[in-house]
Motif scaffolding. Sequence first.
Motif, short mmCIF file in Angstrom:
data_model
loop_
_atom_site.label_atom_id
_atom_site.label_comp_id
_atom_site.label_asym_id
_atom_site.label_seq_id
_atom_site.Cartn_x
_atom_site.Cartn_y
_atom_site.Cartn_z
N LEU A 42 0.82 -1.21 0.00
CA LEU A 42 0.00 0.00 0.00
C LEU A 42 0.86 1.26 0.00
O LEU A 42 0.58 2.21 -0.74
CB LEU A 42 -0.94 0.01 1.21
CG LEU A 42 -2.08 -1.01 1.18
CD1 LEU A 42 -2.82 -1.01 2.51
CD2 LEU A 42 -3.03 -0.71 0.05
N VAL A 43 1.90 1.28 0.79
CA VAL A 43 2.78 2.45 0.87
C VAL A 43 3.50 2.66 -0.46
O VAL A 43 3.56 3.77 -0.97
CB VAL A 43 3.79 2.29 2.03
CG1 VAL A 43 4.90 3.32 1.94
CG2 VAL A 43 3.08 2.41 3.36
N LEU A 44 4.03 1.58 -1.05
CA LEU A 44 4.76 1.73 -2.32
C LEU A 44 3.85 2.16 -3.45
O LEU A 44 4.25 2.97 -4.30
CB LEU A 44 5.46 0.42 -2.67
CG LEU A 44 6.64 0.05 -1.76
CD1 LEU A 44 7.22 -1.29 -2.17
CD2 LEU A 44 7.71 1.12 -1.77
N SER A 45 2.62 1.67 -3.49
CA SER A 45 1.71 2.09 -4.55
C SER A 45 1.32 3.56 -4.38
O SER A 45 1.15 4.29 -5.35
CB SER A 45 0.46 1.21 -4.60
OG SER A 45 -0.32 1.39 -3.43
N THR A 46 1.20 4.03 -3.16
CA THR A 46 0.89 5.43 -2.90
C THR A 46 2.05 6.33 -3.34
O THR A 46 1.83 7.38 -3.93
CB THR A 46 0.58 5.65 -1.41
OG1 THR A 46 -0.49 4.79 -1.04
CG2 THR A 46 0.20 7.07 -1.13
N VAL A 47 3.27 5.90 -3.07
CA VAL A 47 4.45 6.67 -3.47
C VAL A 47 4.52 6.77 -5.00
O VAL A 47 4.77 7.83 -5.55
CB VAL A 47 5.74 6.05 -2.89
CG1 VAL A 47 6.98 6.64 -3.52
CG2 VAL A 47 5.78 6.22 -1.39
N GLY A 48 4.27 5.66 -5.70
CA GLY A 48 4.28 5.66 -7.16
C GLY A 48 3.21 6.58 -7.73
O GLY A 48 3.44 7.32 -8.68
N ALA A 50 1.87 9.21 -6.23
CA ALA A 50 2.25 10.59 -5.94
C ALA A 50 3.33 11.07 -6.91
O ALA A 50 3.31 12.22 -7.38
CB ALA A 50 2.73 10.72 -4.50
N ARG A 51 4.27 10.19 -7.25
CA ARG A 51 5.33 10.54 -8.18
C ARG A 51 4.76 10.83 -9.58
O ARG A 51 5.14 11.80 -10.23
CB ARG A 51 6.34 9.39 -8.24
CG ARG A 51 7.74 9.85 -8.55
CD ARG A 51 8.72 8.71 -8.50
NE ARG A 51 9.31 8.66 -7.17
CZ ARG A 51 9.83 7.58 -6.62
NH1 ARG A 51 9.82 6.45 -7.25
NH2 ARG A 51 10.36 7.65 -5.43
N ARG A 56 2.97 14.67 -13.77
CA ARG A 56 1.90 15.21 -14.62
C ARG A 56 1.72 16.72 -14.37
O ARG A 56 1.57 17.50 -15.31
CB ARG A 56 0.60 14.47 -14.35
CG ARG A 56 -0.53 14.95 -15.20
CD ARG A 56 -1.83 14.20 -14.88
NE ARG A 56 -2.95 14.86 -15.48
CZ ARG A 56 -3.54 14.48 -16.59
NH1 ARG A 56 -3.09 13.42 -17.22
NH2 ARG A 56 -4.56 15.13 -17.08
N ALA A 57 1.76 17.13 -13.11
CA ALA A 57 1.63 18.55 -12.78
C ALA A 57 2.79 19.35 -13.38
O ALA A 57 2.60 20.45 -13.91
CB ALA A 57 1.57 18.74 -11.27
N ARG A 58 4.00 18.78 -13.33
CA ARG A 58 5.16 19.45 -13.91
C ARG A 58 5.01 19.57 -15.42
O ARG A 58 5.33 20.61 -16.02
CB ARG A 58 6.44 18.69 -13.56
CG ARG A 58 7.68 19.47 -13.90
CD ARG A 58 8.94 18.74 -13.50
NE ARG A 58 9.65 18.45 -14.73
CZ ARG A 58 10.50 17.47 -14.90
NH1 ARG A 58 10.77 16.65 -13.92
NH2 ARG A 58 11.09 17.28 -16.04
#
Length: 199
Positions: A42-48, A50-51, A56-58
């Motif tokens: 769950l933590v690793l999928s959230t980090v991916g 967010a990245r 996309r925002a950049r």
Amino acid sequence: MKFLPRACRGVCVKRLTSRFGGAFTLIELIVVITVIVILTGLVLSTVGYARKKGARARAETEIAAMSAACESYKADNGVYPRDPTANTATDMLNARTMGDPTTTLYNTASLVLYRALSGDRNLNRTVSAADKNFNIDGTTLSPPLNQLPQSYLTFKPNMLSPVDQTQNVQYIRDPFGNSYGYSTAYQYDVDQGIPPTHG
């Protein structure tokens, strides 16, 4: 074998300890390991996620900056940046049908846009007197320009490929590592591409 006293049978709970009384059972270890693996996933999928959201925002910010620079270029030159030779590079890249940013055509069209917006016509990452000799498609101008080419946008190093500042620019790089597409197909043929004001 130990037995509970007659008075406690069925009513009292007494842990009968054996020589392994302080150890975990195999089932307890499997449950704990499973919970740890699930939480890690769950933590690793959230980090991916967010990245990717940050990239996309950049990309949206970079596209807005290049779009504003294109408008400034058009205000000064009367047209959007376009490969001077008709039906090459920017005219050939059709936004309706060509969606693969890894093709050579994307890189070539991206370089036309880079040269036009940065003023760096010889792709060495700086605007200098040598840039007076080149057109935005990289061909030699004769006679050369009287002044340095106008710079409409200063590209950040991470927007250019390769990132190594000692090498010449190969294309404008998006946050995902691909080339940005730039098409003037609609200016060349109204049956091709998408109008610049199309939303």
